[in-house]
Design a protein around this motif. Structure first.
Motif, PDB file in Angstrom:
ATOM      1  N   SER A 121       0.835  -1.200   0.000  1.00 57.03           N
ATOM      2  CA  SER A 121       0.000   0.000   0.000  1.00 57.03           C
ATOM      3  C   SER A 121       0.872   1.252   0.000  1.00 57.03           C
ATOM      4  N   VAL A 122       0.221   2.359  -0.295  1.00 58.48           N
ATOM      5  CA  VAL A 122       0.833   3.677  -0.191  1.00 58.48           C
ATOM      6  C   VAL A 122      -0.278   4.648   0.198  1.00 58.48           C
ATOM      7  N   ASN A 123       0.014   5.563   1.090  1.00 60.80           N
ATOM      8  CA  ASN A 123      -0.937   6.607   1.471  1.00 60.80           C
ATOM      9  C   ASN A 123      -0.542   7.894   0.763  1.00 60.80           C
ATOM     10  N   VAL A 124      -1.532   8.589   0.227  1.00 67.13           N
ATOM     11  CA  VAL A 124      -1.296   9.847  -0.476  1.00 67.13           C
ATOM     12  C   VAL A 124      -2.030  10.946   0.280  1.00 67.13           C
ATOM     13  N   VAL A 125      -1.320  12.019   0.561  1.00 60.89           N
ATOM     14  CA  VAL A 125      -1.905  13.153   1.277  1.00 60.89           C
ATOM     15  C   VAL A 125      -3.032  13.752   0.450  1.00 60.89           C
ATOM     16  N   PHE A 126      -4.169  14.026   1.105  1.00 55.55           N
ATOM     17  CA  PHE A 126      -5.275  14.701   0.428  1.00 55.55           C
ATOM     18  C   PHE A 126      -4.762  16.046  -0.088  1.00 55.55           C
ATOM     19  N   GLY A 127      -5.000  16.297  -1.360  1.00 58.24           N
ATOM     20  CA  GLY A 127      -4.482  17.488  -2.012  1.00 58.24           C
ATOM     21  C   GLY A 127      -3.342  17.153  -2.956  1.00 58.24           C
ATOM     22  N   ASN A 128      -2.801  15.951  -2.831  1.00 59.18           N
ATOM     23  CA  ASN A 128      -1.698  15.513  -3.679  1.00 59.18           C
ATOM     24  C   ASN A 128      -2.161  14.439  -4.668  1.00 59.18           C
ATOM     25  N   GLU A 129      -3.401  14.558  -5.111  1.00 61.33           N
ATOM     26  CA  GLU A 129      -3.966  13.560  -6.015  1.00 61.33           C
ATOM     27  C   GLU A 129      -3.250  13.500  -7.366  1.00 61.33           C
ATOM     28  N   GLN A 130      -2.454  14.527  -7.702  1.00 60.59           N
ATOM     29  CA  GLN A 130      -1.691  14.468  -8.948  1.00 60.59           C
ATOM     30  C   GLN A 130      -0.684  13.327  -8.919  1.00 60.59           C
ATOM     31  N   ALA A 131      -0.436  12.742  -7.736  1.00 63.14           N
ATOM     32  CA  ALA A 131       0.473  11.595  -7.624  1.00 63.14           C
ATOM     33  C   ALA A 131      -0.204  10.286  -8.009  1.00 63.14           C
ATOM     34  N   PHE A 132      -1.529  10.260  -8.097  1.00 65.73           N
ATOM     35  CA  PHE A 132      -2.246   9.011  -8.394  1.00 65.73           C
ATOM     36  C   PHE A 132      -1.780   8.333  -9.689  1.00 65.73           C
ATOM     37  N   PRO A 133      -1.624   9.058 -10.806  1.00 68.35           N
ATOM     38  CA  PRO A 133      -1.184   8.377 -12.034  1.00 68.35           C
ATOM     39  C   PRO A 133       0.188   7.715 -11.888  1.00 68.35           C
ATOM     40  N   PHE A 134       1.087   8.335 -11.133  1.00 71.87           N
ATOM     41  CA  PHE A 134       2.397   7.730 -10.894  1.00 71.87           C
ATOM     42  C   PHE A 134       2.232   6.385 -10.194  1.00 71.87           C
ATOM     43  N   TYR A 135       1.450   6.350  -9.130  1.00 74.20           N
ATOM     44  CA  TYR A 135       1.266   5.111  -8.376  1.00 74.20           C
ATOM     45  C   TYR A 135       0.458   4.081  -9.167  1.00 74.20           C
ATOM     46  N   ALA A 136      -0.462   4.543 -10.008  1.00 74.53           N
ATOM     47  CA  ALA A 136      -1.266   3.618 -10.814  1.00 74.53           C
ATOM     48  C   ALA A 136      -0.394   2.791 -11.750  1.00 74.53           C
ATOM     49  N   LYS A 137       0.735   3.353 -12.191  1.00 75.70           N
ATOM     50  CA  LYS A 137       1.656   2.603 -13.064  1.00 75.70           C
ATOM     51  C   LYS A 137       2.158   1.336 -12.385  1.00 75.70           C
ATOM     52  N   TYR A 138       2.101   1.310 -11.075  1.00 82.86           N
ATOM     53  CA  TYR A 138       2.581   0.159 -10.302  1.00 82.86           C
ATOM     54  C   TYR A 138       1.437  -0.652  -9.704  1.00 82.86           C
ATOM     55  N   GLY A 139       0.218  -0.358 -10.151  1.00 82.97           N
ATOM     56  CA  GLY A 139      -0.942  -1.120  -9.701  1.00 82.97           C
ATOM     57  C   GLY A 139      -1.582  -0.607  -8.424  1.00 82.97           C
ATOM     58  N   PHE A 140      -1.155   0.549  -7.922  1.00 81.13           N
ATOM     59  CA  PHE A 140      -1.764   1.135  -6.725  1.00 81.13           C
ATOM     60  C   PHE A 140      -2.956   1.991  -7.148  1.00 81.13           C
ATOM     61  N   LEU A 141      -4.119   1.629  -6.660  1.00 79.64           N
ATOM     62  CA  LEU A 141      -5.349   2.344  -6.998  1.00 79.64           C
ATOM     63  C   LEU A 141      -6.077   2.746  -5.727  1.00 79.64           C
ATOM     64  N   PRO A 142      -6.830   3.848  -5.760  1.00 78.78           N
ATOM     65  CA  PRO A 142      -7.568   4.259  -4.562  1.00 78.78           C
ATOM     66  C   PRO A 142      -8.566   3.183  -4.137  1.00 78.78           C
ATOM     67  N   ARG A 143      -8.539   2.840  -2.864  1.00 79.44           N
ATOM     68  CA  ARG A 143      -9.459   1.841  -2.341  1.00 79.44           C
ATOM     69  C   ARG A 143     -10.448   2.459  -1.352  1.00 79.44           C
ATOM     70  N   SER A 144      -9.967   3.355  -0.525  1.00 82.84           N
ATOM     71  CA  SER A 144     -10.834   3.992   0.460  1.00 82.84           C
ATOM     72  C   SER A 144     -10.275   5.366   0.794  1.00 82.84           C
ATOM     73  N   THR A 145     -11.085   6.155   1.435  1.00 83.52           N
ATOM     74  CA  THR A 145     -10.663   7.475   1.895  1.00 83.52           C
ATOM     75  C   THR A 145     -10.895   7.529   3.395  1.00 83.52           C
ATOM     76  N   THR A 146      -9.876   7.889   4.127  1.00 77.76           N
ATOM     77  CA  THR A 146      -9.996   8.047   5.566  1.00 77.76           C
ATOM     78  C   THR A 146     -10.252   9.508   5.863  1.00 77.76           C
ATOM     79  N   LEU A 147     -11.297   9.773   6.610  1.00 74.85           N
ATOM     80  CA  LEU A 147     -11.604  11.146   7.011  1.00 74.85           C
ATOM     81  C   LEU A 147     -11.151  11.328   8.448  1.00 74.85           C
ATOM     82  N   LEU A 148     -10.530  12.476   8.727  1.00 72.62           N
ATOM     83  CA  LEU A 148      -9.992  12.749  10.041  1.00 72.62           C
ATOM     84  C   LEU A 148     -10.629  14.017  10.580  1.00 72.62           C
ATOM     85  N   GLN A 149     -11.129  13.945  11.784  1.00 72.28           N
ATOM     86  CA  GLN A 149     -11.733  15.121  12.410  1.00 72.28           C
ATOM     87  C   GLN A 149     -10.619  15.989  12.963  1.00 72.28           C
ATOM     88  N   THR A 150     -10.699  17.291  12.685  1.00 71.35           N
ATOM     89  CA  THR A 150      -9.660  18.209  13.158  1.00 71.35           C
ATOM     90  C   THR A 150     -10.043  18.809  14.492  1.00 71.35           C
TER      91      THR A 150
END
Length: 150
Positions: A121-150
């Motif tokens: 797995s790899v975690n990507v910071v919210f706001g850095n979604e431009q990294a998704f295509p890079f990780y997709a080349k290696y088979g990493f795809l979004p599976r879930s989104t964790t929401l955090l209360q501030t």
């Protein structure tokens, strides 16, 4: 350019400090919600987290240097249950586009595979979604989104 890929264990963390600090600033710049968290996050905090994680398995540091100066890194971990994780990856702006991120990812994933990783797995910071295509080349795809209360 005189590029070399170095690999080591947790003892190599200090070598990536300036690069990790750049990555942390990037995360602070791109995230719309947790900027203060990243601005308050120090390298020593990250180092302590990774050192504690190494007690659950192994942590590997991959560093690319140009004439002895660090220009990019990847930290990977592998827990005893054989779950591998890309902990961090970063290439200095002036070296992007030279496929160095690919070189780091291949090295980290090969290390995980060689050591029997069953899942990754790899975690990507919210706001850095431009990294998704890079990780997709290696088979990493979004599976879930964790929401955090501030």
């Amino acid at each position: 350019m005189h590029l070399e890929l170095e690999e080591g264990g947790i003892e190599r963390l200090d070598a990536i400090r300036p690069l990790w600090e750049r990555l942390n600033r990037l995360h602070a710049d791109v995230t719309p919600h947790f900027r203060a968290d990243f601005k308050a996050y120090e390298f020593e905090d990250r180092k302590q987290y990774l050192e504690s994680k190494s007690t659950l398995g192994e942590v590997r540091v991959f560093l690319i240097t140009d004439a002895g100066h660090g220009i990019g890194f990847c930290i990977a971990s592998l827990r005893r249950d054989l779950h591998g994780e890309i902990e961090s990856i970063y290439i200095m702006d002036e070296y992007r586009g030279a496929k160095l991120g690919d070189r780091l990812m291949r090295a980290a994933l090969t290390w995980m595979d060689t050591n029997g990783a069953l899942t990754k797995s790899v975690n990507v910071v919210f706001g850095n979604e431009q990294a998704f295509p890079f990780y997709a080349k290696y088979g990493f795809l979004p599976r879930s989104t964790t929401l955090l209360q501030t």
